[in-house]
Design a protein around this motif. Structure first.
Motif, mmCIF file in Angstrom:
data_model
loop_
_atom_site.group_PDB
_atom_site.id
_atom_site.type_symbol
_atom_site.label_atom_id
_atom_site.label_comp_id
_atom_site.label_asym_id
_atom_site.label_seq_id
_atom_site.Cartn_x
_atom_site.Cartn_y
_atom_site.Cartn_z
ATOM 1 N N VAL A 144 -1.923 17.245 -39.290
ATOM 2 C CA VAL A 144 -2.132 16.035 -38.612
ATOM 3 C C VAL A 144 -1.235 16.170 -37.173
ATOM 4 O O VAL A 144 -1.373 15.763 -36.182
ATOM 5 C CB VAL A 144 -1.469 14.798 -39.416
ATOM 6 N N ARG A 145 0.081 16.868 -37.343
ATOM 7 C CA ARG A 145 0.885 17.139 -36.475
ATOM 8 C C ARG A 145 0.085 17.946 -35.098
ATOM 9 O O ARG A 145 0.199 17.761 -34.002
ATOM 10 C CB ARG A 145 2.042 18.097 -36.817
ATOM 11 N N GLN A 146 -0.769 18.813 -35.552
ATOM 12 C CA GLN A 146 -1.462 19.740 -34.572
ATOM 13 C C GLN A 146 -2.326 18.811 -33.661
ATOM 14 O O GLN A 146 -2.553 18.658 -32.593
ATOM 15 C CB GLN A 146 -2.323 20.734 -35.199
ATOM 16 N N ARG A 147 -3.133 17.861 -34.431
ATOM 17 C CA ARG A 147 -4.065 16.925 -33.745
ATOM 18 C C ARG A 147 -3.146 15.677 -33.059
ATOM 19 O O ARG A 147 -3.332 15.647 -31.681
ATOM 20 C CB ARG A 147 -4.607 16.121 -34.901
ATOM 21 N N VAL A 148 -2.116 15.362 -33.420
ATOM 22 C CA VAL A 148 -1.055 14.420 -32.722
ATOM 23 C C VAL A 148 -0.806 15.162 -31.485
ATOM 24 O O VAL A 148 -0.793 14.840 -30.283
ATOM 25 C CB VAL A 148 -0.107 13.968 -33.408
ATOM 26 N N PHE A 149 -0.259 16.402 -31.507
ATOM 27 C CA PHE A 149 0.223 17.053 -30.454
ATOM 28 C C PHE A 149 -0.595 17.565 -29.437
ATOM 29 O O PHE A 149 -0.592 17.266 -28.284
ATOM 30 C CB PHE A 149 0.961 18.486 -30.913
ATOM 31 N N ARG A 150 -1.748 17.744 -29.820
ATOM 32 C CA ARG A 150 -3.006 18.213 -28.823
ATOM 33 C C ARG A 150 -3.551 16.931 -28.249
ATOM 34 O O ARG A 150 -3.670 16.818 -26.882
ATOM 35 C CB ARG A 150 -4.032 18.967 -29.578
ATOM 36 N N LEU A 151 -3.539 15.823 -28.823
ATOM 37 C CA LEU A 151 -3.893 14.556 -28.138
ATOM 38 C C LEU A 151 -2.789 13.966 -27.151
ATOM 39 O O LEU A 151 -3.252 13.727 -26.221
ATOM 40 C CB LEU A 151 -4.174 13.528 -29.192
ATOM 41 N N SER A 152 -1.799 14.204 -27.687
ATOM 42 C CA SER A 152 -0.564 13.742 -26.685
ATOM 43 C C SER A 152 -0.470 14.626 -25.673
ATOM 44 O O SER A 152 -0.508 14.016 -24.258
ATOM 45 C CB SER A 152 0.439 13.687 -27.587
ATOM 46 N N ARG A 153 -0.204 16.030 -25.557
ATOM 47 C CA ARG A 153 0.567 16.806 -24.784
ATOM 48 C C ARG A 153 -0.819 17.502 -23.959
ATOM 49 O O ARG A 153 -0.469 17.863 -22.587
ATOM 50 C CB ARG A 153 1.308 17.789 -25.236
ATOM 51 N N LEU A 154 -2.060 17.785 -24.643
ATOM 52 C CA LEU A 154 -3.086 18.471 -23.953
ATOM 53 C C LEU A 154 -4.198 17.632 -23.458
ATOM 54 O O LEU A 154 -4.951 17.727 -22.416
ATOM 55 C CB LEU A 154 -3.413 19.459 -24.986
ATOM 56 N N ASN A 155 -4.317 16.435 -24.197
ATOM 57 C CA ASN A 155 -5.320 15.354 -23.746
ATOM 58 C C ASN A 155 -4.896 14.226 -23.070
ATOM 59 O O ASN A 155 -5.633 13.500 -22.760
ATOM 60 C CB ASN A 155 -6.324 15.022 -25.004
ATOM 61 N N CYS A 156 -3.592 13.918 -22.888
ATOM 62 C CA CYS A 156 -2.894 12.921 -22.328
ATOM 63 C C CYS A 156 -3.045 11.528 -22.823
ATOM 64 O O CYS A 156 -3.287 10.473 -22.379
ATOM 65 C CB CYS A 156 -3.434 12.836 -20.842
#
Length: 186
Positions: A125-137
């Motif tokens: 879940v942390r991976q997904r949240v991080f990617r959505l926030s920092r890499l997908n804006c």
């Protein structure tokens, strides 16, 4: 008369109406994919030019929305390929002067690989949240809605992810949509 019928009969009012209805959604779609306002504007313009050029081949059973988004997606891909080819050609033409850019690119790619390895060590879940926030804006509230969790939980995941990554990169700055980094050896 439907917009498609109007377009097929070369009715410019139908084209103007289609532009009014779909300009903004097409722009947002392309901008979300590319993060480039210039490219998004260009793709929207080219989309309506192509729609007008091929208006006689429109089919009533296919929605105008589907047609426009498919055209826009195709044009976006073509434009991105052209940009990539131009960058590649510029790099080859500039020769030794561009060595610094090549080494920066290699360093950047190496850092991205290291970052990806770190991300994979986080809970799913942390991976997904991080990617959505920092890499997908995506904003914290958008992520919370997507994952059916609270905004506070999203904030907590980002905080823990950054805390986990920081020891590996003493100075690591994340800006929305763009990963900017400066590794300082202490």
């Amino acid at each position: 008369m439907s917009l498609i019928d109007g377009l097929k009969t070369s009715n410019e009012t139908a084209l103007r109406r289609a532009f009014e209805l779909f300009q903004e959604p097409l722009y947002r779609y392309i901008f979300d994919k590319t993060r480039s306002p210039e490219l998004a504007k260009e793709v929207v313009q080219l989309t309506f030019i192509k729609l007008w050029k091929y208006r006689h081949s429109l089919k009533a059973e296919i929605s105008l929305s589907s047609v426009l988004f498919r055209i826009a997606r195709t044009i976006m891909i073509d434009e991105l390929r052209k940009q990539k080819a131009l960058r590649k050609a510029e790099l080859h033409q500039s020769g030794p002067v561009q060595w610094e850019l090549v080494t920066e690119s290699v360093s950047y790619n190496d850092t991205l690989r290291k970052l990806e390895l770190l991300i994979r060590q986080m809970p799913p879940v942390r991976q997904r949240v991080f990617r959505l926030s920092r890499l997908n804006c995506y904003s914290y509230s958008e992520i919370a809605s997507m994952l059916s969790i609270s905004t506070k939980t999203v904030e907590n995941h980002i905080h823990l992810a950054l805390k986990f990554i920081k020891p590996f990169f003493p100075v690591l700055i994340f800006m929305s949509g763009t990963l900017l980094f400066n590794i300082v050896l202490l």
